[in-house]
Design an enzyme around this catalytic site. Sequence first.
Site, PDB file in Angstrom:
ATOM      1  N   TYR A  73       0.895  -1.155   0.000  1.00  0.00           N
ATOM      2  CA  TYR A  73       0.000   0.000   0.000  1.00  0.00           C
ATOM      3  C   TYR A  73       0.927   1.197   0.000  1.00  0.00           C
ATOM      4  O   TYR A  73       1.722   1.363   0.941  1.00  0.00           O
ATOM      5  CB  TYR A  73      -0.841   0.054   1.278  1.00  0.00           C
ATOM      6  CG  TYR A  73      -2.092  -0.791   1.258  1.00  0.00           C
ATOM      7  CD1 TYR A  73      -2.960  -0.796   0.181  1.00  0.00           C
ATOM      8  CD2 TYR A  73      -2.431  -1.571   2.370  1.00  0.00           C
ATOM      9  CE1 TYR A  73      -4.115  -1.562   0.186  1.00  0.00           C
ATOM     10  CE2 TYR A  73      -3.587  -2.336   2.387  1.00  0.00           C
ATOM     11  CZ  TYR A  73      -4.418  -2.331   1.289  1.00  0.00           C
ATOM     12  OH  TYR A  73      -5.563  -3.082   1.295  1.00  0.00           O
TER      13      TYR A  73
ATOM     14  N   ASP B 226      -6.513  -0.932  -6.225  1.00  0.00           N
ATOM     15  CA  ASP B 226      -7.971  -0.791  -6.167  1.00  0.00           C
ATOM     16  C   ASP B 226      -8.445  -0.131  -4.869  1.00  0.00           C
ATOM     17  O   ASP B 226      -9.623  -0.154  -4.543  1.00  0.00           O
ATOM     18  CB  ASP B 226      -8.650  -2.168  -6.335  1.00  0.00           C
ATOM     19  CG  ASP B 226      -8.230  -3.160  -5.252  1.00  0.00           C
ATOM     20  OD1 ASP B 226      -7.658  -2.737  -4.227  1.00  0.00           O
ATOM     21  OD2 ASP B 226      -8.458  -4.370  -5.435  1.00  0.00           O
TER      22      ASP B 226
ATOM     23  N   HIS C 281     -10.722  -7.022  -4.707  1.00  0.00           N
ATOM     24  CA  HIS C 281     -10.391  -6.933  -3.286  1.00  0.00           C
ATOM     25  C   HIS C 281     -11.370  -7.756  -2.434  1.00  0.00           C
ATOM     26  O   HIS C 281     -11.779  -7.366  -1.345  1.00  0.00           O
ATOM     27  CB  HIS C 281     -10.429  -5.462  -2.850  1.00  0.00           C
ATOM     28  CG  HIS C 281      -9.420  -5.102  -1.797  1.00  0.00           C
ATOM     29  ND1 HIS C 281      -8.289  -4.377  -2.050  1.00  0.00           N
ATOM     30  CD2 HIS C 281      -9.379  -5.357  -0.466  1.00  0.00           C
ATOM     31  CE1 HIS C 281      -7.610  -4.185  -0.936  1.00  0.00           C
ATOM     32  NE2 HIS C 281      -8.243  -4.788   0.044  1.00  0.00           N
TER      33      HIS C 281
END
Length: 485
Positions: free
Chosen positions: A243, A271, A360
Site C-alpha cells: 500500500y 484498487d 479486493h
Amino acid sequence: MDGAEVAKHNTSKSCYIVLRGNVYDVTSYLEEHPGGAAILLTNAGQDATAEFSKIHSPDVLEFLPEGSNLGPVDTATLAALTPAPRVSAAIDALVQEGEVPHLATCVDTHDFERAARLTMPAPTWSYVSSFANGGHSMQGNLDSWNTITFRPRVLRDITKVSTETSILGQASSLPFYISPMGLLGRSHEHAELALVRGLVRSGAHAVISTVSTRPMEDIATTLRDCVVQEAGGPLPQLHFQLYTRPEQEPTLNYIRRAKAAGYKSLWVTVDTPLLGKRTIDRRHMAQAALAIGSEQQASNLSLGIQSFTTQAQNGALKWEDLKWIKEAWGGPLVLKGIQTAEDAKLAVDCGCEGILLSNHGGRQLHSAPSALSTLVEIRLHCPEVFDKLQVFVDGGLRDGADVLKALCLGAKAVGVGRPFSYALSAYGTAGVERCVDILAEELRTAMALVGITSLDQVHPDLVNASRLLNEAWRPWGNQTIKSRL
Ligand code: HEM
Ligand SMILES: Cc1cc2nc3c(=O)[nH]c(=O)nc-3n(C[C@H](O)[C@H](O)[C@H](O)COP(=O)(O)O)c2cc1C
C-alpha cells in the site's frame, strides 16, 4: 511519566495510552484512527500494549502526529494502570471447551468459515467477512466460479498428477497462494507468523500485507527458519503487497525493507485509493462509539466520515508513479486490483511482470466485476496480454477444482483470502496447512477427472465459459478497445 498520571488521561478530551513502554497522547488522533476512536478510548489511561500488538506492527506508530510520544512510562508505577481486556480470552475458552469441531472433520473450506464463526470475536468476524455496500461484489465473486463448467476428456492415463508451476520465476508446488490480508493478529495471537509456518510442509506461496500485525522482517525470518532444505520439492516463498503512502519516502522505505527481507516480488494494490464502504464494520464501529456515549462519533463513523490526513490509503497514486516504484524495487512488479482490459494493457505498457485481476474480495467497489469476468474480457479484447505478463486472479475461490478453471482461461495462479483467515483463527498453523491440503487435493482430483496430469496441459477448450462470454463487456457502438486507450 508516572503511571497514576497516565491513568488520569482517560477521556476524549485528553487520552493517553501506554504502548511498548512509552506514553502516547492520542487525543488528536482519536477522530483519525481507522479502527475508530472507541477502541482507543476503551484503552484510554491504560497500558494497551497487549491489545495493540495483537493487531498492529510497531510500524503504525508512524501515523501518529509528531510530538505524540511523551516518553517512557515509569515502570515501577505501571501497576497503577488497569491492564486492557484480553479479546482472545473468548477464543481460548471456546477451544478449550471443545466447541470447535475437530480439525480432521474439516473437509472443505466452508468448514473453516463455520469454525471461525464460533471462535472469532464479533468485531474480528465483521472485519474478515466484511464486504462493500450490500455485498453484491462479494456474492458475484462467489457465484462466478459456478458459471463455468468443465469439458472433461476421458481414457487418459492420469495415474501421476503434478500441480507444480512457477510464480514470477519462483518454483511453486501449487498454482494457488494465500492472498495478502491485513491485521491477521485479529485472527490469531501469532498472526502472520502462524500463517507462514503453515506453508512449510506444502511449499505454497503467500503474499504478505503492508498492514500486517507483525513486522515484515519477522515474518520472512520465521518462514526461513522453519523451512527444511532437504524436504524436496519447491520451497515456500513470500511476496510483498504494497500500500503506497501519500508521501514517497515512507513508501520507498517499505520497498527497501521488503527487498532486504528477501520478498520475491512486489504487488502494488491499485484498487484501494480510499476504503470502500465496509457496511458491517461501520455498524460495529458505530455501536462501539455509542457504547462509550459518543453519538456524534457513531453517526460520523457509520457514514464513513473520517479525516483523510493520516489514513493509510493513498488517493493520489497514478500510473506515472509506477516508474519510481519499479526502479526502487528492481524485481518483478504486479498490479493488484486490475478490473478492465484497458488497464491490463496499460500495465503491459508500464513493463509490469504481472497483474492480479481482483476486486479486493468484494470489499471495495459496489458492483465490481468478478476476476473471472475481467479474465474473459482480456481474452476477448487483448489476448496478447497473456504473452507479455503473468495474470493472476482472486476473489471468492472456495474449491480447489475451480483453480483449474482460471488456469484453463490463461491465469497463472489464483489467490485465496478469507478461507485462510478463518482456518488460522479456528486452528492456527494446523488449520492453514489443512486448508492448503484440502484445496490441493480438490485440484488434483479435478485435474485427473478432466484428463490432465500437469499444468502445462491446461487449455481453454477444457472449460465451457459461455455464460461469462455472453455477459462480457462490449465497447459501445463501433468503438474498439484500441480507440479507448
Ligand atoms: C495509538 C496508536 C495507533 C495507531 C497509530 C493506529 C493506526 C491504525 C491504522 C493506520 C489502521 C489502518 C490499518 C493499518 O494501516 O494497519 C488501524 C486500524 C485498526 N486499529 Fe489501530 N492504531 C493505533 C492503536 C490501536 C489500538 C490500541 C487498537 C486496539 C486496542 C487498535 C485497533 C485497530 C483496529 C481494530 C483496526 C482495524 C479497523 C478495521 O478496518 O476494522 N489500534 N489503526
Ligand atoms: C480480512 C481481509 C484483509 C485484507 N487485507 C488486504 C490488504 O491488506 N491488502 C490487500 O491488497 N488486499 C487485502 N485484502 C484482499 C485480499 O488480498 C484478496 O484480494 C481477497 O481477500 C480475495 O477474496 P477472498 O477473500 O474471497 O478469497 C484483504 C481481504 C480480507 C478478507
